[in-house]
Design an enzyme around this catalytic site. Structure first.
Site, short mmCIF file in Angstrom:
data_model
loop_
_atom_site.label_atom_id
_atom_site.label_comp_id
_atom_site.label_asym_id
_atom_site.label_seq_id
_atom_site.Cartn_x
_atom_site.Cartn_y
_atom_site.Cartn_z
N LYS A 84 -9.98 2.30 17.41
CA LYS A 84 -10.51 2.05 16.07
C LYS A 84 -10.07 0.66 15.58
O LYS A 84 -10.89 -0.13 15.10
CB LYS A 84 -10.04 3.13 15.07
N ASP A 140 -7.68 -4.27 -0.03
CA ASP A 140 -8.53 -3.30 -0.70
C ASP A 140 -9.74 -3.14 0.19
O ASP A 140 -10.27 -4.11 0.73
CB ASP A 140 -8.92 -3.74 -2.10
N TYR A 159 -12.93 8.25 5.22
CA TYR A 159 -14.27 8.63 5.68
C TYR A 159 -14.43 8.54 7.20
O TYR A 159 -15.54 8.59 7.71
CB TYR A 159 -15.32 7.72 5.02
N THR A 204 0.84 -1.19 0.00
CA THR A 204 0.00 0.00 0.00
C THR A 204 0.88 1.24 0.00
O THR A 204 1.95 1.25 0.60
CB THR A 204 -0.96 0.05 1.21
N ARG A 226 -10.58 -3.47 9.08
CA ARG A 226 -9.19 -3.87 8.85
C ARG A 226 -8.67 -4.70 10.02
O ARG A 226 -7.97 -5.68 9.85
CB ARG A 226 -8.31 -2.63 8.62
N PHE A 228 -8.24 8.47 8.65
CA PHE A 228 -8.12 8.93 7.26
C PHE A 228 -9.44 8.63 6.56
O PHE A 228 -10.37 8.08 7.15
CB PHE A 228 -6.94 8.23 6.56
N LYS A 242 -2.98 3.69 6.07
CA LYS A 242 -3.15 2.24 6.12
C LYS A 242 -1.87 1.56 6.57
O LYS A 242 -1.88 0.60 7.34
CB LYS A 242 -3.50 1.71 4.73
#
Ligand code: IMP
Length: 211
Positions: free
Chosen positions: A189, A86, A168, A26, A195, A166, A31
């Protein structure tokens, strides 16, 4: 002590085989930081470290197709175990949009604020604001291709809240939370995110000694 020694061997405590480096495919610094935090103790390389372009082709129509496309691109060029993810936001009232187009929802610029502004505009006055984040992680190594999926459900707020994360994050309110992803600190989070869920499945796979 012989039984303890036997147990240690069974559980692999004496297995000092070094863990191989993993290439994280990435170019998104947000990420990359989250994946590094979720995979402590692993020797992780970025695309830049491996001398590859940071914007890999992703022309598929599903998260799985795009994750596999990126991981295959890097694996074919390096031969290293490669991990690509993704992910995106699927909004029920928009029939799953922006989905695989989440990063470029408001145009090629990948502008987070413009993407959120467009989403809030599309949902202006909507009462059904349910949405989910989804991630598919692809791992490719010499043994084959593996997929790990995660999701988190929630709703879209009516305004941006918070400065963490980051994409939304400031407009996504996860279920059972009063704080948006943009207001939650990264550790909290990761504990509930799409993720996070997908990475736990990957970590379980890695810790089973596959890699
Ligand atoms: P990609 O997975 O890099 O193709 O991009 C997916 C896009 O979905 C990102 O650019 C963000 O806009 C959005 N996205 C994916 N995961 C998250 C997240 O955890 N928080 C906020 N937005 C996300």
């Amino acid at each position: 002590w012989p039984w303890l020694h036997k147990r240690c061997i069974q559980r692999g405590f004496f297995n000092l085989r070094p863990m191989p480096q993993l290439l994280l495919c990435t170019g998104n610094p947000g990420k990359l930081a989250e994946l590094r935090a979720l995979l402590p103790g692993r020797d992780l390389l970025s695309l830049r470290d491996a001398g590859l372009p940071t914007d890999l082709p992703e022309t598929g129509h599903t998260f799985a197709a795009n994750a596999l496309q990126k991981a295959r691109f890097a694996f074919e060029r390096t031969g290293m175990p490669c991990i690509a993810d993704d992910s995106g936001l699927e909004v029920d009232a928009l029939n799953g949009a922006p989905g695989v187009y989440s990063a470029r929802y408001a145009g090629q610029a990948k502008d987070d604020r413009a993407n959120m502004a467009k989403l809030l505009h599309e949902l202006d006055g909507a009462t059904d604001r349910r949405a989910r984040f989804r991630t598919v992680i692809a791992l490719i190594d010499g043994q084959g291709e593996h997929l790990f999926e995660g999701e988190v459900r929630g709703t879209i707020t009516t305004e941006m809240r918070g400065t963490h994360g980051f994409g939304y994050d400031p407009v996504f309110l996860p279920e059972m939370s009063d704080l948006t992803f943009g207001e939650l600190d990264p550790v909290r989070k990761n504990a509930i995110s799409h993720r996070g869920h997908a990475v736990w499945k990957l970590v379980r796979f890695l810790s089973e000694g596959q890699l």
